[in-house]
Structures are given as C-alpha cells and as structure tokens.
Design a protein around this motif. Structure first.
Motif, PDB file in Angstrom:
ATOM      1  N   TYR A  16       0.831  -1.202   0.000  1.00 33.67           N
ATOM      2  CA  TYR A  16       0.000   0.000   0.000  1.00 33.67           C
ATOM      3  C   TYR A  16       0.864   1.250   0.000  1.00 33.67           C
ATOM      4  CZ  TYR A  16      -3.668  -3.218   1.430  1.00 33.67           C
ATOM      5  OH  TYR A  16      -4.556  -4.257   1.477  1.00 33.67           O
ATOM      6  N   GLU A  17       0.346   2.362  -0.542  1.00 36.93           N
ATOM      7  CA  GLU A  17       1.013   3.651  -0.417  1.00 36.93           C
ATOM      8  C   GLU A  17      -0.018   4.677   0.033  1.00 36.93           C
ATOM      9  OE1 GLU A  17       1.137   5.709  -4.775  1.00 36.93           O
ATOM     10  OE2 GLU A  17       2.597   4.143  -4.408  1.00 36.93           O
ATOM     11  N   VAL A  18       0.433   5.608   0.835  1.00 33.39           N
ATOM     12  CA  VAL A  18      -0.445   6.637   1.382  1.00 33.39           C
ATOM     13  C   VAL A  18      -0.272   7.913   0.575  1.00 33.39           C
ATOM     14  CG1 VAL A  18      -1.013   7.979   3.433  1.00 33.39           C
ATOM     15  CG2 VAL A  18      -0.247   5.614   3.671  1.00 33.39           C
ATOM     16  N   GLN A  19      -1.385   8.431   0.050  1.00 39.39           N
ATOM     17  CA  GLN A  19      -1.377   9.682  -0.699  1.00 39.39           C
ATOM     18  C   GLN A  19      -2.330  10.638   0.013  1.00 39.39           C
ATOM     19  OE1 GLN A  19      -2.639   8.501  -4.596  1.00 39.39           O
ATOM     20  NE2 GLN A  19      -0.600   7.835  -5.196  1.00 39.39           N
ATOM     21  N   GLY A  20      -1.760  11.520   0.822  1.00 30.58           N
ATOM     22  CA  GLY A  20      -2.595  12.430   1.610  1.00 30.58           C
ATOM     23  C   GLY A  20      -3.384  11.644   2.635  1.00 30.58           C
ATOM     24  N   LYS A  24      -3.760   3.670  -1.171  1.00 33.86           N
ATOM     25  CA  LYS A  24      -3.881   3.077  -2.485  1.00 33.86           C
ATOM     26  C   LYS A  24      -3.103   1.767  -2.527  1.00 33.86           C
ATOM     27  CE  LYS A  24      -3.004   3.940  -7.345  1.00 33.86           C
ATOM     28  NZ  LYS A  24      -2.296   4.747  -8.332  1.00 33.86           N
ATOM     29  N   LEU A  25      -3.705   0.738  -3.139  1.00 37.74           N
ATOM     30  CA  LEU A  25      -3.060  -0.548  -3.313  1.00 37.74           C
ATOM     31  C   LEU A  25      -2.068  -0.466  -4.465  1.00 37.74           C
ATOM     32  CD1 LEU A  25      -3.064  -3.566  -2.468  1.00 37.74           C
ATOM     33  CD2 LEU A  25      -4.803  -3.925  -4.206  1.00 37.74           C
ATOM     34  N   LYS A  26      -0.823  -0.917  -4.247  1.00 38.85           N
ATOM     35  CA  LYS A  26       0.201  -0.853  -5.283  1.00 38.85           C
ATOM     36  C   LYS A  26       0.026  -1.957  -6.327  1.00 38.85           C
ATOM     37  CE  LYS A  26       3.985   1.226  -2.676  1.00 38.85           C
ATOM     38  NZ  LYS A  26       5.357   1.044  -2.204  1.00 38.85           N
ATOM     39  N   ASN A  27      -0.264  -3.163  -5.900  1.00 37.85           N
ATOM     40  CA  ASN A  27      -0.407  -4.290  -6.811  1.00 37.85           C
ATOM     41  C   ASN A  27      -1.843  -4.434  -7.310  1.00 37.85           C
ATOM     42  OD1 ASN A  27       2.211  -4.706  -6.191  1.00 37.85           O
ATOM     43  ND2 ASN A  27       1.960  -6.760  -5.385  1.00 37.85           N
ATOM     44  N   LYS A  28      -2.023  -5.277  -8.323  1.00 36.82           N
ATOM     45  CA  LYS A  28      -3.351  -5.559  -8.867  1.00 36.82           C
ATOM     46  C   LYS A  28      -4.107  -6.514  -7.957  1.00 36.82           C
ATOM     47  CE  LYS A  28      -2.810  -5.534 -13.852  1.00 36.82           C
ATOM     48  NZ  LYS A  28      -2.905  -6.419 -15.009  1.00 36.82           N
ATOM     49  N   LYS A  29      -5.437  -6.531  -8.116  1.00 38.65           N
ATOM     50  CA  LYS A  29      -6.263  -7.531  -7.452  1.00 38.65           C
ATOM     51  C   LYS A  29      -6.641  -8.582  -8.473  1.00 38.65           C
ATOM     52  CE  LYS A  29      -8.356  -5.642  -3.440  1.00 38.65           C
ATOM     53  NZ  LYS A  29      -9.573  -5.604  -2.677  1.00 38.65           N
ATOM     54  N   SER A  35      -7.855 -11.709  -4.464  1.00 41.81           N
ATOM     55  CA  SER A  35      -6.631 -11.597  -3.667  1.00 41.81           C
ATOM     56  C   SER A  35      -5.646 -10.642  -4.343  1.00 41.81           C
ATOM     57  CB  SER A  35      -5.968 -12.966  -3.523  1.00 41.81           C
ATOM     58  OG  SER A  35      -6.788 -13.830  -2.790  1.00 41.81           O
ATOM     59  N   ILE A  36      -4.610 -10.259  -3.616  1.00 37.71           N
ATOM     60  CA  ILE A  36      -3.575  -9.397  -4.176  1.00 37.71           C
ATOM     61  C   ILE A  36      -2.643 -10.259  -5.030  1.00 37.71           C
ATOM     62  CG2 ILE A  36      -1.627  -7.893  -3.640  1.00 37.71           C
ATOM     63  CD1 ILE A  36      -3.053  -7.196  -1.033  1.00 37.71           C
ATOM     64  N   MET A  37      -2.347  -9.791  -6.251  1.00 33.92           N
ATOM     65  CA  MET A  37      -1.493 -10.538  -7.171  1.00 33.92           C
ATOM     66  C   MET A  37      -0.033 -10.127  -7.013  1.00 33.92           C
ATOM     67  SD  MET A  37      -3.853 -10.494 -10.567  1.00 33.92           S
ATOM     68  CE  MET A  37      -2.950 -11.747 -11.445  1.00 33.92           C
ATOM     69  N   ARG A  46       5.049 -11.091 -15.654  1.00 29.01           N
ATOM     70  CA  ARG A  46       3.672 -11.534 -15.481  1.00 29.01           C
ATOM     71  C   ARG A  46       3.130 -11.127 -14.118  1.00 29.01           C
ATOM     72  NH1 ARG A  46       7.355 -15.079 -14.205  1.00 29.01           N
ATOM     73  NH2 ARG A  46       7.089 -16.535 -12.505  1.00 29.01           N
ATOM     74  N   TRP A  47       1.808 -11.130 -13.983  1.00 33.07           N
ATOM     75  CA  TRP A  47       1.103 -10.965 -12.721  1.00 33.07           C
ATOM     76  C   TRP A  47       0.502 -12.321 -12.388  1.00 33.07           C
ATOM     77  CZ3 TRP A  47       1.091  -6.684  -9.712  1.00 33.07           C
ATOM     78  CH2 TRP A  47       1.508  -5.487 -10.294  1.00 33.07           C
TER      79      TRP A  47
END
Length: 63
Positions: A16-20, A24-29, A35-37, A46-47
C-alpha cells in the motif's frame, strides 16, 4: 528466541502507499478470487495469484 525491539519489518508498506488521506493498493487484485497478485519479472514478466493460480502475462512493447 526472544524478539529484538525494533527488529520487526512492516511488510504492509510493500503493498500500500499513502497519498494524503487516501490509501492506495500498489499491486493488482485478482479478477477471479479478489486476492492481491504478485508481480514477477523473470523469466517472463507476469502478474500471478498465489491463491487460485490465475496468471496474466505482460506483453512486450515493440513486438
């Protein structure tokens, strides 16, 4: 074996990254199970989902 103080790493910061005030999740779902890929670069970019084994291959630019 006793834990050292301050020796624990926060793995959450990798996903995750915090913007203000938003998180926001960094990786795809995974579109199949949610689940997080994981993003792999070698041998082929590849993912992939470790839970349901769904895989998306990333196309190369220029081909």
């Amino acid at each position: 074996m006793p834990k050292k103080e301050g020796g624990t790493k926060a793995v959450v910061r990798l996903y995750y990254e915090v913007q203000g005030e938003q998180i926001k999740l960094k990786n795809k779902k995974c579109p199949r199970c949610g689940s997080i890929m994981a993003h792999h670069i070698k041998p082929v970019e590849r993912w992939s989902c470790g839970k349901c084994k769904y895989t998306e291959f990333v196309g190369r630019k220029g081909k």
